[in-house]
Scaffold this motif. Structure first.
Motif, mmCIF file in Angstrom:
data_model
loop_
_atom_site.group_PDB
_atom_site.id
_atom_site.type_symbol
_atom_site.label_atom_id
_atom_site.label_comp_id
_atom_site.label_asym_id
_atom_site.label_seq_id
_atom_site.Cartn_x
_atom_site.Cartn_y
_atom_site.Cartn_z
ATOM 1 N N VAL A 223 0.839 -1.204 0.000
ATOM 2 C CA VAL A 223 0.000 0.000 0.000
ATOM 3 C C VAL A 223 0.871 1.250 0.000
ATOM 4 N N LEU A 224 1.946 1.239 0.773
ATOM 5 C CA LEU A 224 2.875 2.370 0.784
ATOM 6 C C LEU A 224 3.516 2.555 -0.589
ATOM 7 N N PHE A 225 3.858 1.450 -1.215
ATOM 8 C CA PHE A 225 4.414 1.493 -2.569
ATOM 9 C C PHE A 225 3.406 2.121 -3.533
ATOM 10 N N VAL A 226 2.141 1.729 -3.420
ATOM 11 C CA VAL A 226 1.100 2.274 -4.291
ATOM 12 C C VAL A 226 0.910 3.763 -4.028
ATOM 13 N N PHE A 227 0.941 4.172 -2.753
ATOM 14 C CA PHE A 227 0.816 5.587 -2.415
ATOM 15 C C PHE A 227 1.877 6.416 -3.143
ATOM 16 N N THR A 228 3.127 6.017 -2.981
ATOM 17 C CA THR A 228 4.212 6.783 -3.599
ATOM 18 C C THR A 228 4.124 6.735 -5.108
ATOM 19 N N PHE A 229 3.696 5.604 -5.664
ATOM 20 C CA PHE A 229 3.551 5.502 -7.117
ATOM 21 C C PHE A 229 2.477 6.465 -7.619
ATOM 22 N N ILE A 230 1.361 6.532 -6.883
ATOM 23 C CA ILE A 230 0.280 7.437 -7.293
ATOM 24 C C ILE A 230 0.744 8.887 -7.210
ATOM 25 N N PHE A 231 1.397 9.260 -6.115
ATOM 26 C CA PHE A 231 1.867 10.634 -5.966
ATOM 27 C C PHE A 231 2.848 10.999 -7.078
ATOM 28 N N ASN A 232 3.782 10.114 -7.370
ATOM 29 C CA ASN A 232 4.767 10.404 -8.409
ATOM 30 C C ASN A 232 4.129 10.453 -9.787
ATOM 31 N N SER A 233 3.145 9.585 -10.025
ATOM 32 C CA SER A 233 2.469 9.589 -11.330
ATOM 33 C C SER A 233 1.670 10.872 -11.518
ATOM 34 N N VAL A 234 0.949 11.283 -10.476
ATOM 35 C CA VAL A 234 0.197 12.541 -10.559
ATOM 36 C C VAL A 234 1.144 13.713 -10.750
ATOM 37 N N ALA A 235 2.258 13.683 -10.038
ATOM 38 C CA ALA A 235 3.230 14.767 -10.168
ATOM 39 C C ALA A 235 3.761 14.857 -11.592
ATOM 40 N N GLU A 236 4.088 13.720 -12.179
ATOM 41 C CA GLU A 236 4.626 13.734 -13.545
ATOM 42 C C GLU A 236 3.570 14.191 -14.546
ATOM 43 N N PHE A 237 2.319 13.756 -14.344
ATOM 44 C CA PHE A 237 1.251 14.160 -15.257
ATOM 45 C C PHE A 237 1.025 15.667 -15.209
ATOM 46 N N VAL A 238 0.920 16.214 -13.993
ATOM 47 C CA VAL A 238 0.690 17.655 -13.849
ATOM 48 C C VAL A 238 1.900 18.441 -14.338
ATOM 49 N N ARG A 239 3.091 17.915 -14.061
ATOM 50 C CA ARG A 239 4.302 18.613 -14.511
ATOM 51 C C ARG A 239 4.342 18.719 -16.029
ATOM 52 N N GLN A 240 3.981 17.654 -16.708
ATOM 53 C CA GLN A 240 3.980 17.683 -18.174
ATOM 54 C C GLN A 240 2.930 18.654 -18.697
ATOM 55 N N ARG A 241 1.767 18.684 -18.056
ATOM 56 C CA ARG A 241 0.734 19.636 -18.491
ATOM 57 C C ARG A 241 1.194 21.075 -18.293
ATOM 58 N N LEU A 242 1.799 21.352 -17.146
ATOM 59 C CA LEU A 242 2.306 22.702 -16.896
ATOM 60 C C LEU A 242 3.438 23.048 -17.865
ATOM 61 N N ARG A 243 4.278 22.064 -18.134
ATOM 62 C CA ARG A 243 5.398 22.314 -19.050
ATOM 63 C C ARG A 243 4.896 22.613 -20.454
ATOM 64 N N ASP A 244 3.889 21.864 -20.905
ATOM 65 C CA ASP A 244 3.332 22.109 -22.238
ATOM 66 C C ASP A 244 2.647 23.469 -22.313
#
Length: 745
Positions: free
Chosen positions: A719-740
């Motif tokens: 569950v901890l692994f999934v938490f960090t994976f979700i946070f990092n995935s959301v971060a990368e998605f939002v970062r790419q949107r902001l970058r674009d």
């Protein structure tokens, strides 16, 4: 250009291409290996966790035909699943082998005459004691117990089955008038044995044998005392005693009478309750493992669970939950050390339930012919079933019944609790402990700790990063940035040590001053800025550009010192000289010294360097022509910062925040050392918490390999692994949107 120069240049280019290729391959291989490592961790966690969600199965291992006689009173299995035994209602005890490794051939029958006399009733004690009590027509009773003696002659294991008489060979008089015993219950402790018996004319008697040690001989001397019970309504059909000798339960049809027998000289009727299910009649009542819960089987297939709940200052048996069997319930077989049970219904239908998980784990039809009796082994992994003269021995694979989706993620009503709750309590000193394995308090504690840490760290880290990357002079930046980044190298165990042993007591001692700091520091900075703005021009120009922040340092130090100095005065004025007592008694809030406020500050310091470093790089990397162009067009520095710099750097700033959040979610040592590690669900800043990571660190060394507890800890890691994976995935998605969105600036 000479030929030699050309050759040297070509040779240099070739070496450079080779180096570039090697670097590219190395970086690619390293990235692939990191992904492979993450996938291996992911699948290993799944491999360890998967067995807790496997379905229960039942497999026949042996079939034994024996010349037994009479009606069965009790079936049993020894602790090694090698020898079975059968008590008949006529007083016959038969031992027979289930496995050739038991020391005598499979199918061999060893008979004992357990009792002598006309048997009118028979009962058994609670699970684990393996004692049987026979009641006779002359008002007496006798206690017998099968036992197994293991020897190793010539290094070969041999098991001998014997019969013992725990209270002596002579029957015990329960009714001095010599009436037949029709219903019987018996339980015993080391110094007290209690019989509850119903006579042929409907009277219920209570007989106690009290043991006292002779101080000269050291032997236990037993004395018999008899007590009267209040009259019972209706005809008694079943009598039960709880193993702790707190209650006597007498069932008359649908009515259950509960007698409090803790004080034998003052036995009283505690309650009388209707226990049948709607539209059903009671067929059997049994005590679940631990004897805290009562199982009530009905002829409509409904099995209800009851246990004591505190209501209006008194504990009362309360209907908790129901289970649906495949048909009218004929018999219940309870697990010895867990909260599971088997229900036998019509047409040999066997249903396996677990009370805590509120689930049916197995439903099958077994054997041919009508089942006379069945029993689960002490290890809960075998089932012995009797069909007349034929016995079938089954292996039951049901290793983790207490782990279900509802037990992990939903509220569960545990024995003795006032209502359904989320609880993590994995171990206890009791063998009949009801495991409480809800991951909700741990997940809540993880997010709560991360939230308070981010609440403390994000404003400080982002404000510092923006100032250092945009306003600060290069000379000052060369000192400040490495200093903050060095903080990231500070071991978290040191931060946890300081937070637990220094920061937590200091905050408790200066609590009013700490809260005053939250208001005074921002106001003092604004006041200092206002004063600086109105200073004469020549004074302001005497300070080099970008070094003005140093002027705040003595102001902040002074304000902090003053706040902590006046803290006792404020505590005396507004809190009666006792801040902790004021919070507890006046505000009605529990106060723990190692609380979420301590965690927010300590873990915030651990997170600040991560957020500061990434955000500062993002702000500093904003192209100079953008800021210079904005200033040239007449924008002020603050307008340029808010409308150009922050927007351009927003992908990096967001990534910094999410990286800090991931760091806070996975933190172990700080929350382990600076909280009380109490898995409670409360957003109060004055209470402690327990996180997933800290729970794994605390309990993994003590868990039994392969147990439900062990695998649930791995599930917590997943569950901890999934938490960090979700946070990092959301971060990368939002970062790419902001970058674009802002890359064209």
């Amino acid at each position: 250009m000479s030929t030699q120069t050309v050759n040297v240049t070509m040779s240099g280019s070739r070496k450079r291409r080779i180096k570039d290729k090697l670097a590219s391959v190395s970086v690619t291989a390293g990235g692939i290996l990191v992904l492979v490592a993450l996938l291996l961790i992911f699948f290993y966690l799944l491999y360890v966790v998967k067995p807790i969600f496997d379905s229960a199965t039942i497999t026949r291992k042996a079939e034994i035909t024996l010349p037994v006689q009479g009606q069965t009173a009790l079936l049993g299995i020894d602790d090694q699943n090698q020898i079975g035994y059968r008590f008949s209602r006529e007083g016959q005890l038969d031992f027979f082998a289930l496995d050739s490794g038991s020391g005598f051939p499979v199918g061999q029958l060893i008979k004992h005459d357990a009792v002598a006399g006309q048997v009118t009733s028979v009962t058994t004690t609670s699970l684990g004691k393996r004692q049987v009590v026979y009641g006779f027509a002359d008002g007496t009773a006798q206690v017998v117990q099968p036992d197994f003696v293991v020897t190793y002659p010539n290094d070969k294991r041999v098991t001998e089955a014997v019969l013992k008489y725990p209270l002596g060979n002579e029957p015990i008089v329960l009714d001095e008038r010599g009436r037949a015993i029709t219903h019987l219950a018996y339980e015993a402790t080391s110094a007290l044995a209690v019989f509850a018996a119903t006579t042929a004319d409907g009277e219920t008697l209570l007989t106690a044998r009290v043991g006292e040690e002779n101080f000269l001989s050291g032997e236990v001397e037993w004395t018999t005392k008899r007590y009267a019970l209040p009259p019972l309504p209706g005809t008694v059909e079943q009598v039960l005693l709880t193993p702790d000798l707190r209650y006597l339960l007498a069932r008359s049809g649908k009515l259950l009478s509960v007698f409090d027998i803790r004080d034998l000289d003052n036995i009283r009727l505690s309650s009388a309750i209707q226990i049948n299910a709607a539209g059903g009649n009671v067929t059997q009542v049994a005590l679940l493992s631990g004897a805290s819960s009562l199982l009530v089987a009905n002829d409509n297939g409904v099995i209800s669970q009851w246990f004591e709940v505190l209501k209006d200052g008194t504990r009362q048996f309360t209907h908790i939950r129901e289970f649906q069997a495949s048909g009218p319930v004929r018999e219940l077989a309870v697990e010895h050390s867990r909260k599971g049970f088997i229900a036998l219904s019509a047409e040999n239908h066997v249903d396996l339930f677990h009370a805590t998980g509120e689930t049916r784990l197995l439903s099958e039809v077994i054997g041919q012919g009508s089942i006379d009796s069945l029993v689960l082994s002490p290890r809960n992994n075998s089932l012995l079933v009797e069909f007349g003269n034929q016995f079938q021995f089954f292996h039951v694979k049901n290793e983790h019944p207490e782990v279900t989706w509802s037990a992990l993620w939903q509220q569960v009503w545990y024995e003795g609790y006032p209502g359904p709750q989320y609880v993590w309590q994995s171990t206890s000193a009791s063998d009949d402990f009801e495991a409480k394995l809800s991951l909700v308090p741990l997940a809540f504690g993880t997010l709560k700790a991360a939230a308070y840490a981010m609440l403390f760290a994000v404003p400080i880290a982002l404000a510092g990063a923006i100032f250092a990357g945009y306003f600060m002079s290069p000379g000052m930046r060369k000192v400040v940035k490495p200093t903050v980044e060095i903080m990231a190298a500070l071991p978290t165990v040191i931060l946890g040590f300081l937070a637990g042993l220094w920061l937590a007591p200091m905050i408790e001692q200066h609590l009013p001053g700490i809260f005053l700091l939250l208001v005074a520091l921002p106001l003092s900075m604004l006041l200092a800025a206002f004063v600086w703005h109105h200073l004469p021009r020549r004074i302001k120009e005497s300070v080099p550009e970008g070094w003005q922040a140093l002027m705040l340092v003595p102001v902040l130090v002074l304000i902090g010192y003053l706040c902590l100095t006046v803290s006792p005065i404020l505590e005396g004025w507004f809190m009666g000289g006792n801040a902790r007592g004021f919070i507890t008694n006046t505000l009605g809030m529990r106060f723990d010294q190692r609380n979420s406020l301590v965690i927010g500050i300590a873990m915030g310091f651990a997170v600040i360097p991560t957020i500061f470093s990434i955000a500062e790089d993002a702000v500093f990397s904003v192209p100079k022509h953008l800021t210079q162009g904005s200033l040239a067009l007449g924008a002020t520095p603050w307008q340029t910062l808010s409308r150009v710099v922050i927007l351009t750097a927003s992908p990096g700033i967001f990534s910094a925040v999410m990286m800090g959040l991931g760091r806070a979610v996975g933190e172990t040592m700080i929350v382990l050392m600076a909280t009380g590690n109490t898995p409670i669900m409360d957003m109060s800043i004055f209470q402690g918490l327990r996180t997933l990571a800290a729970n794994i660190a605390v309990e993994m060394p003590e868990s039994e390999v392969g147990s439900s507890h062990y695998r649930v800890l791995f599930l917590a890691a997943f569950v901890l692994f999934v938490f960090t994976f979700i946070f990092n995935s959301v971060a990368e998605f939002v970062r790419q949107r902001l970058r674009d969105k802002y890359s064209s600036m």
